[in-house]
Design a protein around this motif. Structure first.
Motif, PDB file in Angstrom:
ATOM      1  N   SER A 242       0.830  -1.213   0.000  1.00 20.07           N
ATOM      2  CA  SER A 242       0.000   0.000   0.000  1.00 20.07           C
ATOM      3  C   SER A 242       0.859   1.255   0.000  1.00 20.07           C
ATOM      4  CB  SER A 242      -0.931   0.001   1.221  1.00 20.07           C
ATOM      5  OG  SER A 242      -0.207   0.169   2.431  1.00 20.07           O
ATOM      6  N   PHE A 243       2.154   1.112   0.339  1.00 19.52           N
ATOM      7  CA  PHE A 243       3.070   2.252   0.366  1.00 19.52           C
ATOM      8  C   PHE A 243       3.809   2.427  -0.963  1.00 19.52           C
ATOM      9  CE2 PHE A 243       2.610   1.119   4.830  1.00 19.52           C
ATOM     10  CZ  PHE A 243       2.426   2.363   5.427  1.00 19.52           C
ATOM     11  N   ARG A 244       3.466   1.662  -1.977  1.00 19.75           N
ATOM     12  CA  ARG A 244       4.181   1.758  -3.251  1.00 19.75           C
ATOM     13  C   ARG A 244       4.084   3.164  -3.847  1.00 19.75           C
ATOM     14  NH1 ARG A 244       2.780  -3.761  -6.724  1.00 19.75           N
ATOM     15  NH2 ARG A 244       4.252  -5.165  -5.661  1.00 19.75           N
ATOM     16  N   ASN A 245       5.255   3.666  -4.227  1.00 20.40           N
ATOM     17  CA  ASN A 245       5.347   4.937  -4.951  1.00 20.40           C
ATOM     18  C   ASN A 245       6.652   4.914  -5.729  1.00 20.40           C
ATOM     19  OD1 ASN A 245       7.558   6.406  -3.375  1.00 20.40           O
ATOM     20  ND2 ASN A 245       6.108   5.947  -1.713  1.00 20.40           N
ATOM     21  N   PRO A 246       6.821   5.780  -6.714  1.00 15.27           N
ATOM     22  CA  PRO A 246       8.018   5.718  -7.571  1.00 15.27           C
ATOM     23  C   PRO A 246       9.333   5.794  -6.806  1.00 15.27           C
ATOM     24  CG  PRO A 246       6.366   7.115  -8.555  1.00 15.27           C
ATOM     25  CD  PRO A 246       5.853   6.767  -7.198  1.00 15.27           C
ATOM     26  N   THR A 247       9.399   6.633  -5.774  1.00 14.63           N
ATOM     27  CA  THR A 247      10.647   6.791  -5.027  1.00 14.63           C
ATOM     28  C   THR A 247      11.002   5.518  -4.258  1.00 14.63           C
ATOM     29  OG1 THR A 247      10.239   9.166  -4.753  1.00 14.63           O
ATOM     30  CG2 THR A 247      11.858   8.160  -3.289  1.00 14.63           C
ATOM     31  N   LEU A 248      10.012   4.967  -3.540  1.00 12.86           N
ATOM     32  CA  LEU A 248      10.253   3.740  -2.779  1.00 12.86           C
ATOM     33  C   LEU A 248      10.562   2.575  -3.707  1.00 12.86           C
ATOM     34  CD1 LEU A 248       7.736   3.472   0.218  1.00 12.86           C
ATOM     35  CD2 LEU A 248      10.238   3.488   0.292  1.00 12.86           C
ATOM     36  N   THR A 249       9.908   2.547  -4.853  1.00 14.13           N
ATOM     37  CA  THR A 249      10.152   1.456  -5.808  1.00 14.13           C
ATOM     38  C   THR A 249      11.596   1.482  -6.297  1.00 14.13           C
ATOM     39  OG1 THR A 249       7.843   1.448  -6.535  1.00 14.13           O
ATOM     40  CG2 THR A 249       9.467   0.463  -8.018  1.00 14.13           C
ATOM     41  N   LYS A 250      12.106   2.669  -6.609  1.00 13.04           N
ATOM     42  CA  LYS A 250      13.503   2.784  -7.038  1.00 13.04           C
ATOM     43  C   LYS A 250      14.454   2.324  -5.931  1.00 13.04           C
ATOM     44  CE  LYS A 250      12.865   6.574 -10.345  1.00 13.04           C
ATOM     45  NZ  LYS A 250      13.180   7.994 -10.645  1.00 13.04           N
ATOM     46  N   TYR A 251      14.141   2.724  -4.696  1.00 11.56           N
ATOM     47  CA  TYR A 251      15.004   2.345  -3.577  1.00 11.56           C
ATOM     48  C   TYR A 251      15.016   0.833  -3.384  1.00 11.56           C
ATOM     49  CZ  TYR A 251      16.417   1.325   1.190  1.00 11.56           C
ATOM     50  OH  TYR A 251      17.024   0.776   2.288  1.00 11.56           O
ATOM     51  N   PHE A 252      13.832   0.217  -3.377  1.00 14.99           N
ATOM     52  CA  PHE A 252      13.759  -1.214  -3.106  1.00 14.99           C
ATOM     53  C   PHE A 252      14.303  -2.043  -4.269  1.00 14.99           C
ATOM     54  CE2 PHE A 252      10.512  -0.285   0.285  1.00 14.99           C
ATOM     55  CZ  PHE A 252      11.279  -0.809   1.317  1.00 14.99           C
ATOM     56  N   ILE A 253      14.217  -1.546  -5.488  1.00 10.83           N
ATOM     57  CA  ILE A 253      14.863  -2.243  -6.608  1.00 10.83           C
ATOM     58  C   ILE A 253      16.380  -2.194  -6.439  1.00 10.83           C
ATOM     59  CG2 ILE A 253      15.338  -2.148  -9.088  1.00 10.83           C
ATOM     60  CD1 ILE A 253      12.441  -1.356  -9.522  1.00 10.83           C
ATOM     61  N   PHE A 254      16.881  -1.038  -6.006  1.00 12.37           N
ATOM     62  CA  PHE A 254      18.319  -0.905  -5.752  1.00 12.37           C
ATOM     63  C   PHE A 254      18.758  -1.841  -4.628  1.00 12.37           C
ATOM     64  CE2 PHE A 254      21.526   0.966  -2.921  1.00 12.37           C
ATOM     65  CZ  PHE A 254      22.624   0.946  -3.760  1.00 12.37           C
ATOM     66  N   ILE A 255      18.005  -1.834  -3.513  1.00 18.00           N
ATOM     67  CA  ILE A 255      18.417  -2.626  -2.350  1.00 18.00           C
ATOM     68  C   ILE A 255      18.283  -4.117  -2.625  1.00 18.00           C
ATOM     69  CG2 ILE A 255      16.255  -2.891  -1.046  1.00 18.00           C
ATOM     70  CD1 ILE A 255      19.636  -1.762   0.407  1.00 18.00           C
ATOM     71  N   THR A 256      17.319  -4.513  -3.458  1.00 19.41           N
ATOM     72  CA  THR A 256      17.204  -5.938  -3.787  1.00 19.41           C
ATOM     73  C   THR A 256      18.365  -6.374  -4.669  1.00 19.41           C
ATOM     74  OG1 THR A 256      15.478  -7.595  -4.207  1.00 19.41           O
ATOM     75  CG2 THR A 256      15.869  -6.008  -5.957  1.00 19.41           C
ATOM     76  N   ASN A 257      18.903  -5.447  -5.469  1.00 21.12           N
ATOM     77  CA  ASN A 257      20.095  -5.750  -6.267  1.00 21.12           C
ATOM     78  C   ASN A 257      21.339  -5.872  -5.391  1.00 21.12           C
ATOM     79  OD1 ASN A 257      18.748  -5.806  -8.737  1.00 21.12           O
ATOM     80  ND2 ASN A 257      18.975  -3.611  -9.051  1.00 21.12           N
ATOM     81  N   VAL A 258      21.345  -5.153  -4.268  1.00 20.64           N
ATOM     82  CA  VAL A 258      22.445  -5.276  -3.313  1.00 20.64           C
ATOM     83  C   VAL A 258      22.489  -6.705  -2.765  1.00 20.64           C
ATOM     84  CG1 VAL A 258      23.295  -4.519  -1.046  1.00 20.64           C
ATOM     85  CG2 VAL A 258      22.444  -2.837  -2.686  1.00 20.64           C
ATOM     86  N   GLY A 259      21.315  -7.327  -2.662  1.00 21.79           N
ATOM     87  CA  GLY A 259      21.245  -8.700  -2.163  1.00 21.79           C
ATOM     88  C   GLY A 259      21.306  -9.746  -3.261  1.00 21.79           C
ATOM     89  N   ASP A 260      21.787  -9.347  -4.438  1.00 18.78           N
ATOM     90  CA  ASP A 260      21.924 -10.282  -5.554  1.00 18.78           C
ATOM     91  C   ASP A 260      23.399 -10.538  -5.835  1.00 18.78           C
ATOM     92  OD1 ASP A 260      21.054 -11.960  -7.573  1.00 18.78           O
ATOM     93  OD2 ASP A 260      19.568 -10.517  -8.313  1.00 18.78           O
ATOM     94  N   PHE A 261      23.683 -11.334  -6.859  1.00 16.95           N
ATOM     95  CA  PHE A 261      25.050 -11.792  -7.141  1.00 16.95           C
ATOM     96  C   PHE A 261      26.043 -10.636  -7.281  1.00 16.95           C
ATOM     97  CE2 PHE A 261      28.306 -12.771 -10.352  1.00 16.95           C
ATOM     98  CZ  PHE A 261      28.975 -13.802  -9.707  1.00 16.95           C
TER      99      PHE A 261
END
Length: 242
Positions: A72-91
């Motif tokens: 419910s908190f989805r917005n463009p700014t948070l989406t960019k942040y969480f895409i970045f942070i999920t990449n931090v937890g990738d290979f």
């Protein structure tokens, strides 16, 4: 940890000497490793069984309620942040962190052991995660995915790897003799990364909250097991009686 293990092994040696005529000096270490393995395997199996029991009862309700609240908190700014942070937890994220850690270890602490141990912990967590996913065979959430995924859902590989990798890094920094405030700041930052990576997977719609919880628990089990084994090996190497 090393002192505790040494005390435990010395007591085990004394017990074996008293009760067995043919004594092998390596036997206490073998017994300790076997016990550690039983704890790890038993802990993972117990959690899997618990999850299977809850899957048909309350767990889906909690998963749905928590997921609905987070997305419910989805917005463009948070989406960019969480895409970045999920990449931090990738290979590639781990590759960059390992490269930085290697430089720091070589030029500051003059040690490579911590980096090698961290890589081993991450590999063990990653391999076991793939096995657990195939065993449980849980599908991804049926909501919009903001990133592409190909594997199964439970437990979360990102959460499990984050807990194993950054959790072990926290352990290493806890042992380092550095400024106390700097140490606390680094540990809090690492814990924030672990939490953010898990949260990102729910926000992006690719995992249930229970997937994240399962990943965290399994990753933590590997951290504890590896810490025990690494310290046991160090005690074994320094034991003059082996």
């Amino acid at each position: 940890m090393k002192k505790t293990l040494l005390t435990l092994i010395q007591r085990l040696k004394a017990f074996l000497i008293r009760n067995f005529h043919q004594y092998n000096s390596k036997l206490p270490y073998i017994i300790t490793v076997v016990v550690a393995l039983i704890i790890v395997i038993g802990g993972i199996n117990l959690f899997i069984e618990l999850t299977e029991e809850l899957k048909d009862n309350l767990l889906p309700q909690y998963d749905q309620a928590i997921t609905d609240y987070i997305i419910s908190f989805r917005n463009p700014t948070l989406t960019k942040y969480f895409i970045f942070i999920t990449n931090v937890g990738d290979f590639y994220g781990y590759l960059i962190v390992l490269a930085i850690s290697s430089v720091i270890s070589f030029f500051v602490f003059k040690k490579w052991r911590g980096v090698v141990q961290t890589i081993l912990v991450l590999l063990l967590a990653s391999i076991s995660n793939m096995m657990l996913k195939r065993f449980i065979d849980r599908a991804r959430p049926g909501i919009e995915h903001l990133v592409s995924v190909e594997t199964l859902s439970y437990p979360s590989g990102h959460a499990m790897s984050a807990m194993a990798f950054y959790g072990f890094v926290i352990y290493l920094f806890f042992r380092f003799k550095i400024n106390r405030f700097l140490k606390v700041a680094i540990i809090i930052f690492m814990a924030f990364i672990i939490l953010s990576i898990g949260l990102s997977r729910i926000y992006l719609g690719v995992h249930y909250p229970s997937d994240i919880a399962g990943g965290y628990i399994a990753g933590f089990i590997w951290v504890v097991f590896c810490i025990l084994i690494f310290n046991l090996v160090e005690v074994f190497r320094r034991d003059p009686n082996t």
